[in-house]
Motif scaffolding. Structure first.
Motif, mmCIF file in Angstrom:
data_model
loop_
_atom_site.group_PDB
_atom_site.id
_atom_site.type_symbol
_atom_site.label_atom_id
_atom_site.label_comp_id
_atom_site.label_asym_id
_atom_site.label_seq_id
_atom_site.Cartn_x
_atom_site.Cartn_y
_atom_site.Cartn_z
ATOM 1 N N PHE A 33 35.092 33.738 18.777
ATOM 2 C CA PHE A 33 36.255 33.165 19.449
ATOM 3 C C PHE A 33 36.025 33.024 20.948
ATOM 4 O O PHE A 33 35.749 34.015 21.629
ATOM 5 C CB PHE A 33 37.494 34.024 19.213
ATOM 6 C CG PHE A 33 37.909 34.105 17.781
ATOM 7 C CD1 PHE A 33 38.282 32.970 17.082
ATOM 8 C CD2 PHE A 33 37.929 35.328 17.109
ATOM 9 C CE1 PHE A 33 38.665 33.044 15.749
ATOM 10 C CE2 PHE A 33 38.310 35.413 15.789
ATOM 11 C CZ PHE A 33 38.678 34.259 15.101
ATOM 12 N N ASP A 34 36.127 31.799 21.425
ATOM 13 C CA ASP A 34 36.183 31.531 22.860
ATOM 14 C C ASP A 34 37.665 31.446 23.204
ATOM 15 O O ASP A 34 38.317 30.434 22.957
ATOM 16 C CB ASP A 34 35.469 30.220 23.187
ATOM 17 C CG ASP A 34 35.591 29.813 24.645
ATOM 18 O OD1 ASP A 34 36.349 30.460 25.391
ATOM 19 O OD2 ASP A 34 34.948 28.815 25.032
ATOM 20 N N TYR A 35 38.202 32.540 23.744
ATOM 21 C CA TYR A 35 39.620 32.560 24.089
ATOM 22 C C TYR A 35 39.831 32.521 25.607
ATOM 23 O O TYR A 35 40.903 32.851 26.106
ATOM 24 C CB TYR A 35 40.323 33.773 23.474
ATOM 25 C CG TYR A 35 39.734 35.118 23.833
ATOM 26 C CD1 TYR A 35 40.216 35.863 24.906
ATOM 27 C CD2 TYR A 35 38.708 35.669 23.075
ATOM 28 C CE1 TYR A 35 39.689 37.098 25.226
ATOM 29 C CE2 TYR A 35 38.169 36.908 23.381
ATOM 30 C CZ TYR A 35 38.662 37.621 24.456
ATOM 31 O OH TYR A 35 38.131 38.852 24.780
ATOM 32 N N ARG A 73 42.664 40.763 33.109
ATOM 33 C CA ARG A 73 41.307 40.877 33.641
ATOM 34 C C ARG A 73 40.250 40.553 32.590
ATOM 35 O O ARG A 73 39.051 40.539 32.903
ATOM 36 C CB ARG A 73 41.088 42.272 34.220
ATOM 37 C CG ARG A 73 41.798 42.486 35.548
ATOM 38 C CD ARG A 73 41.500 41.362 36.515
ATOM 39 N NE ARG A 73 41.973 41.629 37.867
ATOM 40 C CZ ARG A 73 41.854 40.783 38.872
ATOM 41 N NH1 ARG A 73 41.307 39.586 38.651
ATOM 42 N NH2 ARG A 73 42.288 41.087 40.069
ATOM 43 N N MET A 74 40.661 40.277 31.361
ATOM 44 C CA MET A 74 39.719 39.758 30.376
ATOM 45 C C MET A 74 39.530 38.253 30.574
ATOM 46 O O MET A 74 38.549 37.691 30.107
ATOM 47 C CB MET A 74 40.216 40.053 28.964
ATOM 48 C CG MET A 74 40.280 41.533 28.658
ATOM 49 S SD MET A 74 40.641 41.893 26.921
ATOM 50 C CE MET A 74 39.053 41.552 26.177
ATOM 51 N N ILE A 75 40.465 37.627 31.257
ATOM 52 C CA ILE A 75 40.390 36.202 31.560
ATOM 53 C C ILE A 75 39.948 35.986 33.007
ATOM 54 O O ILE A 75 39.033 35.203 33.285
ATOM 55 C CB ILE A 75 41.754 35.515 31.332
ATOM 56 C CG1 ILE A 75 42.261 35.787 29.903
ATOM 57 C CG2 ILE A 75 41.657 34.016 31.610
ATOM 58 C CD1 ILE A 75 41.417 35.215 28.798
ATOM 59 N N CYS A 76 40.621 36.662 33.914
ATOM 60 C CA CYS A 76 40.306 36.557 35.349
ATOM 61 C C CYS A 76 39.457 37.758 35.750
ATOM 62 O O CYS A 76 39.957 38.883 35.823
ATOM 63 C CB CYS A 76 41.587 36.530 36.176
ATOM 64 S SG CYS A 76 42.727 35.209 35.746
ATOM 65 N N GLU A 77 38.198 37.517 36.002
ATOM 66 C CA GLU A 77 37.270 38.615 36.294
ATOM 67 C C GLU A 77 37.627 39.333 37.585
ATOM 68 O O GLU A 77 37.915 38.711 38.604
ATOM 69 C CB GLU A 77 35.835 38.084 36.377
ATOM 70 C CG GLU A 77 34.794 39.168 36.498
ATOM 71 C CD GLU A 77 33.381 38.628 36.377
ATOM 72 O OE1 GLU A 77 32.434 39.436 36.347
ATOM 73 O OE2 GLU A 77 33.224 37.396 36.305
ATOM 74 N N ALA A 78 37.624 40.648 37.532
ATOM 75 C CA ALA A 78 37.931 41.465 38.703
ATOM 76 C C ALA A 78 36.723 41.558 39.630
ATOM 77 O O ALA A 78 35.574 41.419 39.198
ATOM 78 C CB ALA A 78 38.351 42.861 38.266
ATOM 79 N N LEU A 92 46.256 41.305 26.579
ATOM 80 C CA LEU A 92 46.437 39.903 26.201
ATOM 81 C C LEU A 92 47.377 39.866 25.000
ATOM 82 O O LEU A 92 47.032 40.381 23.939
ATOM 83 C CB LEU A 92 45.103 39.239 25.828
ATOM 84 C CG LEU A 92 44.283 38.624 26.949
ATOM 85 C CD1 LEU A 92 42.948 38.129 26.393
ATOM 86 C CD2 LEU A 92 45.007 37.481 27.623
ATOM 87 N N PRO A 93 48.556 39.284 25.138
ATOM 88 C CA PRO A 93 49.539 39.351 24.058
ATOM 89 C C PRO A 93 49.069 38.668 22.773
ATOM 90 O O PRO A 93 48.580 37.545 22.803
ATOM 91 C CB PRO A 93 50.767 38.648 24.646
ATOM 92 C CG PRO A 93 50.215 37.756 25.715
ATOM 93 C CD PRO A 93 49.031 38.490 26.280
#
Length: 206
Positions: A33-35, A73-78, A92-93
């Motif tokens: 999955f590319d989410y 932070r799984m989408i927007c890297e810290a 992530l809901p």
């Protein structure tokens, strides 16, 4: 030959499931999955390089539009030099519920009735749909909707248990990638990395 869809991520748990099922002479169709996760490319690279050669060519399913605008932070890297990352930051809901729904739909489309995942008995995840209670109710959730059934061989196991099994199956443990905070190298500080490091230490003492 029995067939199964396996949800893969390039991480230790799902990779070990693939090695386990291959040993059981089950033909595997991996789906990835590319989410929109920031580490998507290194995960995809691992999926293509680390799975047993007997598996079918992995499919990459793009569901990234669903999480557009997420601050997770799984989408927007810290920036790990300046920011720490906690469980709450990684939320992530409905992510896991979405994975299972898409996997079931894809499996039944392919004429496959068994979907496997690498989910383990872990307490660090904040998502309700990663809980043991949720996993135990998956079959009931899907009953009456379709014929697909879900399997999590390591659902009752710890990460250390999975590592011991991976060693028996000759899984390339050191090349798997499970970091949630960095897109290029294991940070060693996010919940997944901390759990992995503790498990490696525990597994080496037995």
């Amino acid at each position: 030959m029995k067939k199964a869809v396996v949800m893969v991520s390039g991480g230790l748990d799902s990779t070990t499931v693939c090695y386990l099922l291959t040993k059981m002479d089950i033909k595997i169709q991996p789906i990835f999955f590319d989410y929109g996760q920031h580490c998507v490319e290194i995960e995809w690279k691992n999926v293509n390089e680390l799975l047993p050669p007997e598996v079918l060519r992995p499919e990459r399913l793009n569901i990234s539009d669903i999480f557009i605008g997420s601050r997770s932070r799984m989408i927007c890297e810290a920036d790990l030099w300046r920011e720490s990352v906690s469980d709450d930051d990684l939320y992530l809901p409905y992510r896991t519920m979405l994975f299972f729904a898409v996997a079931a739909a894809r499996a039944q489309t392919l004429g496959i009735l068994d979907v496997y995942s690498g989910f383990i008995n872990s307490n660090h995840a904040k998502e309700i749909d990663c809980s043991t209670e949720f996993m135990n109710g998956l079959d009931e959730l899907s009953r009456g909707v379709g014929a697909v059934r879900f399997h999590a061989p390591f659902r009752k196991n710890t990460k250390a248990d999975v590592i011991r099994r991976a060693l028996e199956l000759n899984v390339p443990i050191g090349r798997t990638f499970s970091c949630q905070a960095s897109s290029s190298f294991p940070c060693g500080a996010c919940p997944n990395c901390v759990e992995r490091l503790k498990a490696l230490a525990e597994a080496s003492t037995v």
